[in-house]
Design an enzyme around this catalytic site. Structure first.
Site, PDB file in Angstrom:
ATOM      1  N   GLY A 228       0.808  -1.224   0.000  1.00  0.00           N
ATOM      2  CA  GLY A 228       0.000   0.000   0.000  1.00  0.00           C
ATOM      3  C   GLY A 228       0.838   1.270   0.000  1.00  0.00           C
ATOM      4  O   GLY A 228       0.295   2.372   0.039  1.00  0.00           O
ATOM      5  N   HIS A 229       2.158   1.157  -0.040  1.00  0.00           N
ATOM      6  CA  HIS A 229       3.018   2.363  -0.060  1.00  0.00           C
ATOM      7  C   HIS A 229       4.049   2.191  -1.171  1.00  0.00           C
ATOM      8  O   HIS A 229       5.208   1.855  -0.902  1.00  0.00           O
ATOM      9  CB  HIS A 229       3.718   2.541   1.292  1.00  0.00           C
ATOM     10  CG  HIS A 229       4.369   3.887   1.445  1.00  0.00           C
ATOM     11  ND1 HIS A 229       5.604   4.191   0.936  1.00  0.00           N
ATOM     12  CD2 HIS A 229       3.943   5.017   2.049  1.00  0.00           C
ATOM     13  CE1 HIS A 229       5.931   5.434   1.235  1.00  0.00           C
ATOM     14  NE2 HIS A 229       4.939   5.961   1.910  1.00  0.00           N
ATOM     15  N   PHE A 230       3.691   2.368  -2.411  1.00  0.00           N
ATOM     16  CA  PHE A 230       2.378   2.730  -2.949  1.00  0.00           C
ATOM     17  C   PHE A 230       1.952   1.620  -3.919  1.00  0.00           C
ATOM     18  O   PHE A 230       2.843   1.006  -4.517  1.00  0.00           O
ATOM     19  CB  PHE A 230       2.453   4.066  -3.692  1.00  0.00           C
ATOM     20  CG  PHE A 230       2.986   5.194  -2.835  1.00  0.00           C
ATOM     21  CD1 PHE A 230       2.167   5.831  -1.912  1.00  0.00           C
ATOM     22  CD2 PHE A 230       4.305   5.595  -2.964  1.00  0.00           C
ATOM     23  CE1 PHE A 230       2.655   6.877  -1.142  1.00  0.00           C
ATOM     24  CE2 PHE A 230       4.796   6.627  -2.182  1.00  0.00           C
ATOM     25  CZ  PHE A 230       3.987   7.275  -1.272  1.00  0.00           C
TER      26      PHE A 230
ATOM     27  N   VAL B  14       7.721   2.014  -2.434  1.00  0.00           N
ATOM     28  CA  VAL B  14       8.800   2.884  -1.953  1.00  0.00           C
ATOM     29  C   VAL B  14       8.859   2.733  -0.431  1.00  0.00           C
ATOM     30  O   VAL B  14       7.802   2.751   0.226  1.00  0.00           O
ATOM     31  CB  VAL B  14       8.498   4.366  -2.302  1.00  0.00           C
ATOM     32  CG1 VAL B  14       9.531   5.294  -1.686  1.00  0.00           C
ATOM     33  CG2 VAL B  14       8.441   4.565  -3.803  1.00  0.00           C
TER      34      VAL B  14
END
Lengths: 80, 143
Positions: B45-47, B52
């Site tokens: 979820g990042h991203f 990252v």
């Protein structure tokens, strides 16, 4: 007020983001100036660098007021 | 020092143990490495589609790398962040990267330690900053 005290007062004011006029000898570093333990250690580091001295940890830990700091700095700068 | 040896000093455990190896050189500079596999929880979820490593995780990697600088005082203590100053993020860190950290002890008084650290990948600086810590008694086994 000595030059040493002038310099120390300016440093304390800068570190604590206060006006120099608020930095008076009777002020308690934690209760009056709002320092926390990290501020206190950073202040110790800044003063040691400014005056080219190395305080004993015990003596520094016993400094509670601005006046205590002035006395300590004057004691150590006389030694060196 | 490998991960098992690091665990003797650091209380962190998977998935939050973020150093694979550490050494302390003769100038008292700590060097550590962490390989980003791409499977880490913080990349989910990042991203989406563009993983990252979050900046706060990079700060945590730097913090854990600083532990070696205080290892003699770490036994029976837990390390808590007391401040993060002058942190600058210059480049991002992605899956497959091996992060390297160099950390030095700037000042120490009683249980407060102030360190500076630089995190890089392949010689390119990604993050630098001044980190401070308090060592507090580890009471976990006393409860």
């Amino acid at each position: 007020m000595s030059r040493i005290q002038d310099k120390a007062r300016a440093l304390i004011a800068s570190k604590m983001k206060l006006e120099e006029k608020e930095i008076t000898p009777e002020k308690h570093l934690f209760n009056d100036l709002g320092a926390d333990s990290l501020d206190f250690v950073e202040l110790s580091m800044m003063l040691e660098r400014e005056f080219n001295v190395k305080f004993s940890e015990d003596e520094m830990a016993n400094a509670k007021t601005v006046g205590d700091l002035y006395e300590l700095i004057e004691k150590y700068t006389k030694k060196s | 020092m490998n991960r098992d040896e690091i665990k003797q000093y650091l209380p962190h455990r998977e998935p939050m143990l973020l150093v694979d190896e550490m050494t302390l050189d003769e100038n008292h500079v700590a060097h550590s490495k962490y390989h980003v596999t791409g499977e880490e929880f913080f990349l989910q979820g990042h991203f989406p589609g563009e993983p990252v490593v979050p900046g706060v995780i990079l700060c945590e990697i730097m913090a854990q790398s600083c532990a070696l600088l205080m290892k003699d005082d770490l036994i029976g203590k837990l390390t808590f962040y007391t401040g993060i100053d002058k942190v600058r993020f210059k480049n991002s860190v992605k899956p497959g990267d091996t992060v390297e950290v160099e950390a030095t002890l700037t000042y120490h008084m009683r249980n407060i330690y102030i360190c500076s650290a630089v995190l890089s990948v392949g010689g390119k600086m990604c993050v630098k900053g001044e980190l401070s810590f308090a060592l507090l008694p580890d009471t976990r086994n006393k409860q």
